[in-house]
Enzyme design. Structure first.
Site, PDB file in Angstrom:
ATOM      1  N   GLU A 166       9.509   1.371  11.214  1.00  0.00           N
ATOM      2  CA  GLU A 166      10.497   2.302  11.042  1.00  0.00           C
ATOM      3  C   GLU A 166       9.911   3.689  11.145  1.00  0.00           C
ATOM      4  O   GLU A 166       9.276   4.121  10.126  1.00  0.00           O
ATOM      5  CB  GLU A 166      11.189   2.055   9.644  1.00  0.00           C
ATOM      6  CG  GLU A 166      12.697   2.732   9.819  1.00  0.00           C
ATOM      7  CD  GLU A 166      12.788   3.935   9.183  1.00  0.00           C
ATOM      8  OE1 GLU A 166      12.517   5.106  10.076  1.00  0.00           O
ATOM      9  OE2 GLU A 166      12.747   4.306   8.059  1.00  0.00           O
ATOM     10  N   CYS A 226      13.721  10.817   8.167  1.00  0.00           N
ATOM     11  CA  CYS A 226      13.320  10.229   9.290  1.00  0.00           C
ATOM     12  C   CYS A 226      14.531  10.406  10.225  1.00  0.00           C
ATOM     13  O   CYS A 226      14.455  10.716  11.447  1.00  0.00           O
ATOM     14  CB  CYS A 226      12.797   8.831   9.538  1.00  0.00           C
ATOM     15  SG  CYS A 226      13.748   7.967   8.321  1.00  0.00           S
ATOM     16  N   LYS A 263       0.899  -1.141  -0.051  1.00  0.00           N
ATOM     17  CA  LYS A 263       0.204  -0.030   0.024  1.00  0.00           C
ATOM     18  C   LYS A 263       0.913   1.281  -0.020  1.00  0.00           C
ATOM     19  O   LYS A 263       1.475   1.694   1.055  1.00  0.00           O
ATOM     20  CB  LYS A 263      -0.921  -0.152   1.255  1.00  0.00           C
ATOM     21  CG  LYS A 263      -2.255   0.595   1.200  1.00  0.00           C
ATOM     22  CD  LYS A 263      -2.272   2.160   0.655  1.00  0.00           C
ATOM     23  CE  LYS A 263      -2.023   3.143   1.995  1.00  0.00           C
ATOM     24  NZ  LYS A 263      -1.821   4.318   1.800  1.00  0.00           N
TER      25      LYS A 263
END
Ligand code: ADP
Length: 486
Positions: free
Chosen positions: A255, A289, A179
Site C-alpha cells: 500500500e 497516503c 518491523k
C-alpha cells in the site's frame, strides 16, 4: 505529563529481549525534537531469531495451529477489548511519539478497534468450495494459511496499521514478524504485550524494531518468510517487490503513495466541499497516503472557492498535539519538514500563487503553516509529486472530460473524490477515474469492510475485509477419485 514508556526491547517468542548486538536507537518527540526513549535496534540476527520463532509457532502441531478458527477469532476479539481498556494510554502514547493531535489519535485508535473486530469476525469465515469437476472425482478446495508473514510499517498511522495487518494475518492463521517504522517504535510494543495478554501463543507475533536497510531488508530477503505486507513509499515498495523474488517467491501486499485528485464541480455544495477539501489535505498535517493533494476546481466557482478555502485554512489551530484544542500538530521529523518546505519553495519558484501559509512555525519542533497554492498547473512539481505535508494545490479546469484525463495523468492511483450534485457527473467520473477508492460528496471515509489499495504505482493488492484475510492464504485443490458409478 508525558505518558509512561513501558517497553523498549524487542518482542520475540513472547519475551522481551535486547538486540543481539546490544545496540539501541533514539526515538524523538516531533513536538520539540527531544529524545523520549532509547529502543533496542534489531538487525539481521534478531530477524533470524524472530522468523525462527514464528516458523516454530506455525508448525502443524503448534498451539496456534491446533486452535479452531473460531478460537483464533476469540483471541483477536479479546485483543480488541484490551485495546479498548487501554485506549487512553495508547492514544496518548501515539500522539507523543508520532505528533498526531490527540483528537486524530482517538480517531486512528478507534478505527484500529473496528478493524481488529472485523478481522476477528472473519477468522471462521475462511472456506473453500466444492467443485463440479470433470471426471469421476469428488473435488473441493481449502484455504491454507500462507505461513510466516513479514509486516513492515510506516510512521504515519502506527497503531491502526499494526492492528489491521497483524490481525488480518492472524485471522487467516498465519504467524508474523513486525518491523515498525524507526520514527515510531513505541506503540507496536504495547500492542505486542496486549496480544500476549489476550492469549496469543508464543512465537505467533514478534516485533523487531530497527531500520529499513538492517531489519527491514533482512525480513524481506528471509527465505522462511512467505509474504510481506508493507505500507510506505513507492520507492521502498519497489525494493520490497524485488527483494521478494531473491531467495524465494514471497507474496506481497503493498500500500504505497498517492497524488489523489479531488474534483469540485460548479454545481457542488460549497458548504460541504470547502471543509472536506481542507480536511482531505490538512488532516494529520497532510501525512496520509490518500491526501487530496490535487484539488481540481471548475472555472465557474474557482474564485469563490479560493476565497472560502483561504478563510477555512486560516481557522486551523496548529500547536502542541497533546493539547486537546489543537487541530494540526508537527510533521514527523526534521527530514520530512525540510522536504515539505522544499516543495513549498518549488511551488513559489515554478509560478504557483501562494494564497496563505508557506512557512515553518517557530524554531523548535517541526511545525508548518497550512499552505494553499492557487493557479497550479499539471506540470508543476507540487502537482506531480507526493508532498506528505499540509499543502493544498488548487488547479482550474473547465470540463468533466478534461478533468478525468488530468486526474488520470499520473503514475499513482490510490484515491479520488468528486463534489457534485449531478448523479450523472458523479457516476461518469467514478467510472473513468483510475483509483482504488472514489469518494463522492465525502472524503477520507474509511470503514473496515471496504477494500483499500491502489491502481498503478500506488500498490499491489487490497486490505480490509474477508478478501484481505484470503490474501494471507493459499488455495489447495483436493481431488478424490470415486469408485465406479453406482
Ligand atoms: P516513509 O517515506 O513514509 O518514511 P518508507 O517507505 O521510507 O516510508 O518506510 C516505511 C517502512 O519501510 C519503515 O518501517 C522503514 O524502516 C522500512 N524500510 C525502508 N527501507 C526499507 C528496505 N529497503 N527494505 C525493507 N524495509 C524498508
Amino acid at each position: 505529563m508525558a505518558p509512561q514508556i513501558k517497553y523498549t526491547k524487542l518482542f520475540i517468542d513472547n519475551e522481551w529481549v535486547d538486540a543481539k548486538s546490544g545496540k539501541t536507537f533514539d526515538t524523538y518527540s516531533p513536538h520539540d525534537g527531544s529524545v523520549i526513549a532509547k529502543v533496542a535496534e534489531g538487525d539481521k540476527a534478531d530477524i533470524d531469531l524472530a522468523v525462527a520463532a514464528a516458523k516454530r509457532a506455525f508448525h502443524r502441531n503448534s498451539p496456534w495451529r491446533q486452535l479452531d478458527a473460531s478460537q483464533r477469532g476469540e483471541i483477536i476479539r479479546k485483543f480488541s477489548d484490551l485495546v479498548v481498556r487501554d485506549i487512553d494510554y495508547l492514544t496518548e502514547l501515539e500522539s507523543y511519539n508520532n505528533g498526531m493531535v490527540l483528537n486524530n489519535a482517538k480517531v486512528f485508535v478507534g478505527s484500529a478497534v473496528n478493524v481488529i473486530r472485523s478481522a476477528a469476525s472473519c477468522a471462521d469465515k475462511v472456506h473453500g468450495d466444492t467443485i463440479p469437476a470433470d471426471g469421476e472425482v469428488f473435488t473441493y478446495t481449502t484455504r491454507h494459511p500462507i505461513g510466516v508473514c513479514g509486516i513492515i510499517l510506516p510512521w504515519n498511522g502506527p497503531i491502526y496499521l499494526f492492528a489491521n495487518k497483524v490481525c488480518t494475518a492472524l485471522a487467516a492463521g498465519c504467524t508474523v514478524v513486525v518491523k515498525p517504522a524507526e520514527q515510531t517504535p513505541l506503540t507496536a510494543l504495547v500492542l505486542a504485550a496486549l496480544l500476549k495478554e489476550a492469549g496469543v501463543p508464543k512465537g505467533v507475533v514478534n516485533v523487531v524494531n530497527g531500520f529499513g536497510p538492517g531489519a527491514g531488508t533482512a525480513l524481506t530477503h528471509h527465505s522462511d518468510v512467505a509474504k510481506i505486507s508493507f505500507t510506505g513509499s513507492v520507492e521502498v515498495g519497489k525494493l520490497i517487490q524485488q527483494a521478494a523474488g531473491v531467495n524465494n517467491l514471497k507474496r506481497v501486499t503493498l500500500e504505497l503513495g498517492g497524488k489523489s485528485p479531488l474534483v469540485i464541480m460548479n454545481d457542488a455544495d460549497l458548504n460541504l466541499a470547502v471543509p472536506f477539501a481542507a480536511n482531505g489535505v490538512f488532516f494529520h498535517q497532510g501525512q496520509v497516503c490518500v491526501a487530496a493533494s490535487r484539488l481540481y476546481v471548475q472555472s465557474g466557482i474557482y474564485n469563490k472557492f479560493l476565497e472560502e478555502a483561504v478563510k477555512y485554512a486560516k481557522t486551523i489551530k496548529v500547536g502542541n498535539p497533546r493539547d486537546p484544542a489543537t487541530q494540526n500538530g508537527p510533521q514527523i521529523d526534521n527530514e520530512m519538514m525540510t522536504k515539505v518546505l522544499g516543495y513549498i519553495e518549488k511551488g513559489k519558484k515554478e509560478g504557483a500563487k501562494l494564497l496563505c501559509g508557506g512557512n515553518r512555525i517557530g524554531t523548535t519542533g517541526y511545525y508548518i503553516q497550512p499552505t494553499i497554492f492557487a493557479d497550479v498547473t499539471d506540470d508543476m512539481t507540487i502537482a506531480k509529486e507526493e508532498i506528505f505535508g499540509p499543502v493544498q494545490s488548487i488547479l482550474k479546469f473547465d470540463t468533466l472530460e478534461e478533468v478525468i484525463d488530468r486526474s488520470n495523468n499520473t503514475n499513482y492511483g490510490l484515491a479520488a473524490g468528486i463534489f457534485t450534485t449531478s448523479l450523472n457527473t458523479a457516476l461518469q467520473y467514478s467510472k473513468h477515474v483510475e483509483a482504488g477508492t472514489v469518494w463522492v460528496n465525502t472524503y477520507l471515509h474509511f470503514t473496515p469492510q471496504t477494500p483499500f489499495g491502489g491502481f498503478k504505482e500506488s500498490g499491489v493488492g487490497r486490505e480490509n475485509g474477508l478478501d484481505s484475510v484470503l490474501s494471507y492464504t493459499e488455495v489447495k485443490t483436493v481431488c478424490f477419485s470415486l469408485p465406479k458409478k453406482v
